[in-house]
Design a protein around this motif. Structure first.
Motif, short mmCIF file in Angstrom:
data_model
loop_
_atom_site.label_atom_id
_atom_site.label_comp_id
_atom_site.label_asym_id
_atom_site.label_seq_id
_atom_site.Cartn_x
_atom_site.Cartn_y
_atom_site.Cartn_z
N VAL A 173 0.84 -1.20 0.00
CA VAL A 173 0.00 0.00 0.00
C VAL A 173 0.88 1.24 0.00
CG1 VAL A 173 -1.82 1.25 1.22
CG2 VAL A 173 -1.77 -1.25 1.30
N ARG A 200 -2.03 5.44 4.91
CA ARG A 200 -2.29 4.53 3.79
C ARG A 200 -3.28 5.16 2.82
NH1 ARG A 200 -3.65 -1.15 6.80
NH2 ARG A 200 -1.64 -1.49 7.81
N ASN A 231 -3.68 5.34 -1.86
CA ASN A 231 -3.61 4.55 -3.09
C ASN A 231 -2.37 4.95 -3.89
OD1 ASN A 231 -6.29 3.06 -3.22
ND2 ASN A 231 -6.94 5.14 -2.75
N VAL A 236 -2.77 0.52 -4.49
CA VAL A 236 -2.61 -0.68 -3.66
C VAL A 236 -2.29 -1.85 -4.57
CG1 VAL A 236 -3.81 -2.30 -2.12
CG2 VAL A 236 -4.25 0.16 -1.93
N ARG A 261 -10.42 -1.25 1.50
CA ARG A 261 -10.13 -0.82 2.89
C ARG A 261 -10.50 -1.87 3.93
NH1 ARG A 261 -12.23 4.35 1.74
NH2 ARG A 261 -14.15 3.78 2.81
N LEU A 317 -7.91 -4.63 4.04
CA LEU A 317 -6.66 -4.13 4.61
C LEU A 317 -6.76 -3.97 6.12
CD1 LEU A 317 -5.79 -1.39 1.95
CD2 LEU A 317 -4.92 -3.73 2.07
N VAL A 331 -0.06 -6.47 5.18
CA VAL A 331 0.18 -5.20 4.50
C VAL A 331 1.63 -4.73 4.64
CG1 VAL A 331 -0.45 -2.77 4.39
CG2 VAL A 331 -2.22 -4.51 4.78
#
Length: 197
Positions: A126, A133, A135, A137, A158, A161, A168
């Motif tokens: 990410v 965090r 984009n 991704v 989302r 994640l 991640v």
């Protein structure tokens, strides 16, 4: 750039929204004389993605250098667009980089960094900006189905994640990109003023 298997990650540009606060679909907006959808496709392609898929909805799109995936349920939110795009990935696709059409300051270098993280072993990478965090991704193939199942409403990836933080890998991108998005006419005017050639 190819993966360890010799196959490049795909690129997926979510571009189906109507831009309700903007008054027109964001995909068709122009920045520096280039439609945002074309800019997004170029970013993914130049960053090392192949093929590149674009999810269309509110506005029918024709995009050179990309496969257009129609999402008839675009009005239900980004989740349906993400599901439509992930379902259209070609067989054997090792990973996918998901980007949003309304973030034109995310350039190829951010995409390259995500792919490099994947090459180094990341399964979900990410882009982060000052630790936050955002984009794009990258999602490795083994997690695509779970990401699609978790995508509902406007949440996109989302939920997945948040539920799987151990997967991640954060990839700092603030020095090469910015996650600023275009939501209202004033945003577009500001972008054009700042980035006019």
């Amino acid at each position: 750039m190819a993966s360890r298997m010799g196959v490049s990650p795909a690129g997926l540009l979510l571009a189906a929204g109507e831009g309700s606060r903007l008054g027109r679909p964001k995909a068709l907006l122009e920045l520096d004389g280039e439609r945002l959808v074309d800019r997004g496709v170029r970013t993914l392609r130049d960053g090392g993605c192949s093929p590149v898929l674009v999810v269309a909805g509110a506005a029918p799109l024709e995009v050179i250098g990309a496969v257009v995936v129609p999402n008839p349920d675009w009005h239900t939110g980004m989740g349906s667009s993400l599901r439509a795009g992930l379902a259209a990935l070609p067989p054997g696709c090792p990973a996918v980089v998901v980007a949003l059409v309304d973030q034109p300051l995310v350039g190829p270098e951010a995409v390259r960094r995500l792919i490099e993280a994947y090459e180094a072993g990341a399964r979900v990478a990410v882009a982060t900006y000052e630790g936050r965090r955002r984009n794009p991704v990258l999602i490795a193939a083994e997690h695509v189905e779970a990401v699609a199942e978790a995508a509902r409403g406007d949440a996109g990836a989302r939920v997945f994640l948040r539920e799987h933080p151990e997967l991640v890998t954060p990839v700092p991108c603030a020095d090469v990109a910015a996650p600023d998005d275009i939501d209202i006419p004033a945003d577009l005017e500001a972008f054009n003023r700042r980035h006019a050639r």
